[in-house]
Design a protein around this motif. Structure first.
Motif, PDB file in Angstrom:
ATOM      1  N   ARG A  73      -9.343  26.714   4.846  1.00 28.58           N
ATOM      2  CA  ARG A  73      -7.943  27.115   4.677  1.00 28.58           C
ATOM      3  C   ARG A  73      -7.144  26.749   5.933  1.00 28.58           C
ATOM      4  NH1 ARG A  73      -6.657  30.314   0.389  1.00 28.58           N
ATOM      5  NH2 ARG A  73      -8.396  31.114  -0.792  1.00 28.58           N
ATOM      6  N   THR A  74      -5.853  26.524   5.725  1.00 30.83           N
ATOM      7  CA  THR A  74      -4.954  26.315   6.861  1.00 30.83           C
ATOM      8  C   THR A  74      -4.674  27.661   7.505  1.00 30.83           C
ATOM      9  OG1 THR A  74      -2.924  26.642   5.594  1.00 30.83           O
ATOM     10  CG2 THR A  74      -3.814  24.387   5.658  1.00 30.83           C
ATOM     11  N   LYS A  75      -4.013  27.649   8.654  1.00 35.02           N
ATOM     12  CA  LYS A  75      -3.665  28.923   9.290  1.00 35.02           C
ATOM     13  C   LYS A  75      -2.678  29.710   8.450  1.00 35.02           C
ATOM     14  CE  LYS A  75      -0.455  26.562  12.345  1.00 35.02           C
ATOM     15  NZ  LYS A  75      -0.108  26.225  13.714  1.00 35.02           N
ATOM     16  N   GLU A  76      -1.955  29.019   7.533  1.00 32.64           N
ATOM     17  CA  GLU A  76      -1.030  29.700   6.619  1.00 32.64           C
ATOM     18  C   GLU A  76      -1.748  30.235   5.373  1.00 32.64           C
ATOM     19  OE1 GLU A  76      -0.481  26.493   7.624  1.00 32.64           O
ATOM     20  OE2 GLU A  76       1.067  26.843   9.126  1.00 32.64           O
ATOM     21  N   GLY A  77      -3.037  29.899   5.218  1.00 33.16           N
ATOM     22  CA  GLY A  77      -3.812  30.406   4.095  1.00 33.16           C
ATOM     23  C   GLY A  77      -3.947  29.444   2.918  1.00 33.16           C
ATOM     24  N   TYR A  78      -3.415  28.213   3.015  1.00 36.49           N
ATOM     25  CA  TYR A  78      -3.539  27.235   1.935  1.00 36.49           C
ATOM     26  C   TYR A  78      -4.945  26.637   1.925  1.00 36.49           C
ATOM     27  CZ  TYR A  78       1.561  27.428   1.941  1.00 36.49           C
ATOM     28  OH  TYR A  78       2.861  27.848   1.891  1.00 36.49           O
TER      29      TYR A  78
END
Length: 83
Positions: A16-21
């Motif tokens: 996941r990205t740091k944004e949660g994607y």
């Protein structure tokens, strides 16, 4: 010849990205000037959905959107995805 475009919805998320994607893996076709297939990160959600992000041999960040790359770690289609 017909080419089936990459289908990010059928890709197994591997991070996941740091944004949660969710993220997966992609690989370029290798038809660039370098002629080498490059493994990258496939964005599975969010504003960059369907984009293969990778780094060229010279260190330049690059991306492909909507094709020009393979999906890695794809899962089998489920009943709702099949005709």
């Amino acid at each position: 010849a017909d080419v089936i475009p990459p289908i990010p919805e059928l890709t197994l998320p591997l991070g996941r990205t740091k944004e949660g994607y969710r993220l997966g893996l992609c690989r370029t076709y290798g038809d660039s000037a370098e002629g080498r297939k490059i493994v990258g990160t496939l964005v599975l959600e969010g504003p960059d959905f369907g984009t293969c992000l990778f780094t060229r041999d010279d260190g330049t960040p690059s991306s492909l959107n909507g094709g020009g790359f393979h999906l890695l770690q794809a899962r089998a289609a489920e009943a709702l995805c099949e005709d």
